[in-house]
Design a protein around this motif. Structure first.
Motif, PDB file in Angstrom:
ATOM      1  N   ARG A 275     -50.360  60.779   1.567  1.00 32.57           N
ATOM      2  CA  ARG A 275     -49.035  61.278   1.963  1.00 32.57           C
ATOM      3  C   ARG A 275     -48.759  62.668   1.380  1.00 32.57           C
ATOM      4  NH1 ARG A 275     -45.492  58.204   4.600  1.00 32.57           N
ATOM      5  NH2 ARG A 275     -45.761  55.933   4.686  1.00 32.57           N
ATOM      6  N   GLU A 276     -49.301  62.945   0.216  1.00 35.59           N
ATOM      7  CA  GLU A 276     -49.045  64.243  -0.416  1.00 35.59           C
ATOM      8  C   GLU A 276     -50.376  64.900  -0.759  1.00 35.59           C
ATOM      9  OE1 GLU A 276     -45.621  64.704  -2.994  1.00 35.59           O
ATOM     10  OE2 GLU A 276     -45.330  62.530  -2.945  1.00 35.59           O
ATOM     11  N   ARG A 277     -51.057  65.357   0.286  1.00 39.24           N
ATOM     12  CA  ARG A 277     -52.374  65.971   0.125  1.00 39.24           C
ATOM     13  C   ARG A 277     -52.314  67.188  -0.790  1.00 39.24           C
ATOM     14  NH1 ARG A 277     -55.925  65.032   5.152  1.00 39.24           N
ATOM     15  NH2 ARG A 277     -54.858  63.318   6.205  1.00 39.24           N
ATOM     16  N   LYS A 278     -53.385  67.343  -1.500  1.00 38.63           N
ATOM     17  CA  LYS A 278     -53.597  68.459  -2.430  1.00 38.63           C
ATOM     18  C   LYS A 278     -52.748  68.355  -3.694  1.00 38.63           C
ATOM     19  CE  LYS A 278     -55.047  71.676   1.170  1.00 38.63           C
ATOM     20  NZ  LYS A 278     -56.478  71.495   0.868  1.00 38.63           N
ATOM     21  N   LYS A 279     -51.813  67.428  -3.728  1.00 40.69           N
ATOM     22  CA  LYS A 279     -51.040  67.222  -4.950  1.00 40.69           C
ATOM     23  C   LYS A 279     -51.866  66.395  -5.922  1.00 40.69           C
ATOM     24  CE  LYS A 279     -46.753  65.292  -6.821  1.00 40.69           C
ATOM     25  NZ  LYS A 279     -45.412  64.725  -6.516  1.00 40.69           N
ATOM     26  N   ILE A 280     -51.956  66.839  -7.160  1.00 42.94           N
ATOM     27  CA  ILE A 280     -52.715  66.130  -8.178  1.00 42.94           C
ATOM     28  C   ILE A 280     -51.813  65.104  -8.849  1.00 42.94           C
ATOM     29  CG2 ILE A 280     -53.984  66.335 -10.352  1.00 42.94           C
ATOM     30  CD1 ILE A 280     -54.723  69.186  -9.484  1.00 42.94           C
ATOM     31  N   PHE A 281     -52.224  63.841  -8.757  1.00 39.83           N
ATOM     32  CA  PHE A 281     -51.470  62.754  -9.358  1.00 39.83           C
ATOM     33  C   PHE A 281     -52.138  62.323 -10.657  1.00 39.83           C
ATOM     34  CE2 PHE A 281     -50.144  62.533  -4.975  1.00 39.83           C
ATOM     35  CZ  PHE A 281     -48.813  62.149  -5.037  1.00 39.83           C
ATOM     36  N   SER A 282     -51.397  62.414 -11.758  1.00 39.30           N
ATOM     37  CA  SER A 282     -51.921  61.938 -13.040  1.00 39.30           C
ATOM     38  C   SER A 282     -51.969  60.417 -13.018  1.00 39.30           C
ATOM     39  CB  SER A 282     -51.031  62.418 -14.185  1.00 39.30           C
ATOM     40  OG  SER A 282     -49.748  61.793 -14.106  1.00 39.30           O
ATOM     41  N   LEU A 283     -52.695  59.839 -13.982  1.00 41.57           N
ATOM     42  CA  LEU A 283     -52.748  58.384 -14.079  1.00 41.57           C
ATOM     43  C   LEU A 283     -51.351  57.811 -14.278  1.00 41.57           C
ATOM     44  CD1 LEU A 283     -55.920  57.940 -16.328  1.00 41.57           C
ATOM     45  CD2 LEU A 283     -55.749  57.641 -13.861  1.00 41.57           C
ATOM     46  N   GLU A 284     -50.556  58.485 -15.094  1.00 40.20           N
ATOM     47  CA  GLU A 284     -49.188  58.028 -15.343  1.00 40.20           C
ATOM     48  C   GLU A 284     -48.358  58.065 -14.071  1.00 40.20           C
ATOM     49  OE1 GLU A 284     -45.355  59.008 -18.256  1.00 40.20           O
ATOM     50  OE2 GLU A 284     -47.142  60.269 -18.301  1.00 40.20           O
ATOM     51  N   HIS A 285     -48.517  59.143 -13.294  1.00 38.43           N
ATOM     52  CA  HIS A 285     -47.748  59.289 -12.062  1.00 38.43           C
ATOM     53  C   HIS A 285     -48.139  58.211 -11.058  1.00 38.43           C
ATOM     54  CE1 HIS A 285     -45.921  62.321  -8.977  1.00 38.43           C
ATOM     55  NE2 HIS A 285     -45.498  61.097  -8.780  1.00 38.43           N
ATOM     56  N   ILE A 286     -49.438  57.934 -10.934  1.00 36.66           N
ATOM     57  CA  ILE A 286     -49.901  56.890 -10.018  1.00 36.66           C
ATOM     58  C   ILE A 286     -49.332  55.543 -10.437  1.00 36.66           C
ATOM     59  CG2 ILE A 286     -51.916  55.600  -9.197  1.00 36.66           C
ATOM     60  CD1 ILE A 286     -53.515  58.208  -9.410  1.00 36.66           C
ATOM     61  N   TYR A 287     -49.375  55.271 -11.736  1.00 38.10           N
ATOM     62  CA  TYR A 287     -48.876  53.983 -12.226  1.00 38.10           C
ATOM     63  C   TYR A 287     -47.395  53.816 -11.920  1.00 38.10           C
ATOM     64  CZ  TYR A 287     -48.677  49.851 -15.199  1.00 38.10           C
ATOM     65  OH  TYR A 287     -48.529  48.572 -15.639  1.00 38.10           O
ATOM     66  N   GLN A 288     -46.625  54.859 -12.181  1.00 39.75           N
ATOM     67  CA  GLN A 288     -45.181  54.776 -11.963  1.00 39.75           C
ATOM     68  C   GLN A 288     -44.846  54.672 -10.477  1.00 39.75           C
ATOM     69  OE1 GLN A 288     -43.803  58.264 -14.015  1.00 39.75           O
ATOM     70  NE2 GLN A 288     -43.682  57.239 -15.992  1.00 39.75           N
ATOM     71  N   ALA A 289     -45.619  55.373  -9.635  1.00 34.53           N
ATOM     72  CA  ALA A 289     -45.342  55.357  -8.202  1.00 34.53           C
ATOM     73  C   ALA A 289     -45.730  54.042  -7.547  1.00 34.53           C
ATOM     74  CB  ALA A 289     -46.087  56.514  -7.519  1.00 34.53           C
ATOM     75  N   VAL A 290     -46.850  53.458  -7.974  1.00 30.97           N
ATOM     76  CA  VAL A 290     -47.356  52.243  -7.339  1.00 30.97           C
ATOM     77  C   VAL A 290     -46.816  50.986  -8.010  1.00 30.97           C
ATOM     78  CG1 VAL A 290     -49.445  50.924  -6.788  1.00 30.97           C
ATOM     79  CG2 VAL A 290     -49.419  53.403  -6.502  1.00 30.97           C
ATOM     80  N   TRP A 291     -46.847  50.969  -9.338  1.00 33.49           N
ATOM     81  CA  TRP A 291     -46.358  49.782 -10.067  1.00 33.49           C
ATOM     82  C   TRP A 291     -44.846  49.820 -10.267  1.00 33.49           C
ATOM     83  CZ3 TRP A 291     -51.342  51.065 -10.250  1.00 33.49           C
ATOM     84  CH2 TRP A 291     -52.298  50.057 -10.390  1.00 33.49           C
ATOM     85  N   GLU A 292     -44.249  51.011 -10.151  1.00 34.37           N
ATOM     86  CA  GLU A 292     -42.818  51.211 -10.350  1.00 34.37           C
ATOM     87  C   GLU A 292     -42.380  50.765 -11.737  1.00 34.37           C
ATOM     88  OE1 GLU A 292     -40.692  49.440  -7.156  1.00 34.37           O
ATOM     89  OE2 GLU A 292     -41.727  50.591  -5.611  1.00 34.37           O
ATOM     90  N   GLU A 293     -43.208  51.058 -12.722  1.00 33.71           N
ATOM     91  CA  GLU A 293     -42.897  50.770 -14.120  1.00 33.71           C
ATOM     92  C   GLU A 293     -43.193  52.009 -14.946  1.00 33.71           C
ATOM     93  OE1 GLU A 293     -45.237  47.477 -15.331  1.00 33.71           O
ATOM     94  OE2 GLU A 293     -44.432  46.107 -13.847  1.00 33.71           O
ATOM     95  N   ASP A 294     -42.599  52.069 -16.140  1.00 36.67           N
ATOM     96  CA  ASP A 294     -42.825  53.208 -17.016  1.00 36.67           C
ATOM     97  C   ASP A 294     -44.086  53.066 -17.862  1.00 36.67           C
ATOM     98  OD1 ASP A 294     -40.569  54.512 -16.130  1.00 36.67           O
ATOM     99  OD2 ASP A 294     -39.277  53.595 -17.635  1.00 36.67           O
ATOM    100  N   ALA A 295     -44.501  51.802 -18.102  1.00 38.29           N
ATOM    101  CA  ALA A 295     -45.686  51.585 -18.921  1.00 38.29           C
ATOM    102  C   ALA A 295     -46.917  52.098 -18.193  1.00 38.29           C
ATOM    103  CB  ALA A 295     -45.842  50.100 -19.243  1.00 38.29           C
ATOM    104  N   VAL A 296     -47.917  52.527 -18.941  1.00 40.11           N
ATOM    105  CA  VAL A 296     -49.125  53.090 -18.358  1.00 40.11           C
ATOM    106  C   VAL A 296     -50.323  52.242 -18.730  1.00 40.11           C
ATOM    107  CG1 VAL A 296     -50.648  55.086 -18.267  1.00 40.11           C
ATOM    108  CG2 VAL A 296     -48.191  55.426 -18.452  1.00 40.11           C
ATOM    109  N   SER A 297     -51.152  51.919 -17.742  1.00 41.78           N
ATOM    110  CA  SER A 297     -52.394  51.194 -17.978  1.00 41.78           C
ATOM    111  C   SER A 297     -53.525  51.998 -17.354  1.00 41.78           C
ATOM    112  CB  SER A 297     -52.326  49.787 -17.376  1.00 41.78           C
ATOM    113  OG  SER A 297     -53.548  49.107 -17.547  1.00 41.78           O
ATOM    114  N   ASP A 298     -54.069  52.957 -18.109  1.00 39.41           N
ATOM    115  CA  ASP A 298     -55.088  53.856 -17.572  1.00 39.41           C
ATOM    116  C   ASP A 298     -56.297  53.100 -17.057  1.00 39.41           C
ATOM    117  OD1 ASP A 298     -53.381  55.818 -18.322  1.00 39.41           O
ATOM    118  OD2 ASP A 298     -54.667  56.704 -19.852  1.00 39.41           O
ATOM    119  N   SER A 299     -56.753  52.091 -17.807  1.00 42.55           N
ATOM    120  CA  SER A 299     -57.963  51.378 -17.410  1.00 42.55           C
ATOM    121  C   SER A 299     -57.781  50.670 -16.080  1.00 42.55           C
ATOM    122  CB  SER A 299     -58.373  50.374 -18.492  1.00 42.55           C
ATOM    123  OG  SER A 299     -57.360  49.402 -18.694  1.00 42.55           O
TER     124      SER A 299
END
Length: 232
Positions: free
Chosen positions: A174-198
């Protein structure tokens, strides 16, 4: 046909855990179906079950095998419960279709938060489809993302993705060329503030594998080293 309550199937060979989860989840207004082992879970799987919570170490059939069998026919999210916390166990869980993974012992609050987050994402997606707020398809090179069916196709052949894998790919496309950090992906998909990089990295790894992407020379999901992931 079940009633209109959200239905969750819980499978665990420990009767006490099943009873606790039944009380916990029915107290939140969910309908709960209980299975004593993996084989029963597969037998009771149905299109009107909205979420599966499967223990990994069960007699008759393990949770991993049961999850793989269920995933062949149904797309509802799967949460695995396990006493094992190694990376290899988590990789196995995500590879057979897990959307989330909880290590025992876990708190009741943590379980409820995970359940609500997964069901919220699934519900939001269904509303978007019904209201027509999204385009029916997204395209990424030779891939077609069917938003109504939450499915990915290449030259007419479906590529089997889990609910979470599809959501990650949809976010990137949906947002090509935009770089999503692991934290951003987690918050966008899981809709939580906690981060689980693994967890995110395992989902990306499995997603690339299913798409036939080489992590060293990726065609679809690119890596911005030290920053995150993106698609062109």
């Amino acid at each position: 046909m079940r009633n209109k309550k959200t239905c969750i199937l819980v499978a665990d060979d420990e009767q006490e855990i099943c009873q606790i989860l039944r009380l916990l989840l029915t107290g939140e207004g969910y309908e709960v179906v209980v299975a004593a082992n993996g084989r029963e879970a597969v037998q009771q799987a149905a299109a009107d079950i909205d979420l599966y919570i499967l223990d990994v170490n069960m007699p008759e059939m393990s949770g991993f095998v049961a999850g793989a069998e269920i995933r062949r026919e149904y797309d509802a999210p799967i949460i695995f419960l396990t006493a094992y916390s190694s990376e290899s166990d988590k990789v196995m869980g995500f590879s057979v279709g897990a959307d989330d993974y909880l290590v025992k012992p876990f708190s009741n609050m943590e379980l409820l938060m995970r359940v609500k987050a997964i069901l919220r994402r699934a519900s939001a997606k269904a509303v978007e489809t019904e209201e027509g707020t999204d385009a029916r398809q997204l395209h990424l090179q030779d891939l077609v993302l069917d938003l109504d069916r939450q499915a990915v196709f290449r030259e007419g052949e479906q590529i089997s993705l889990t609910f979470t894998e599809f959501k990650i790919l949809e976010l990137l496309v949906r947002e090509r060329k935009k770089i999503f950090s692991l934290e951003h992906i987690y918050q966008a998909v899981w809709e939580e503030d906690a981060v689980s990089d693994s967890a995110i990295m395992m989902h990306i790894k499995n997603l690339r594998k299913k798409l036939g992407d080489n992590s060293r020379e990726p065609v679809y999901i690119k890596t911005a080293w030290g920053r995150g992931y993106y698609v062109d």
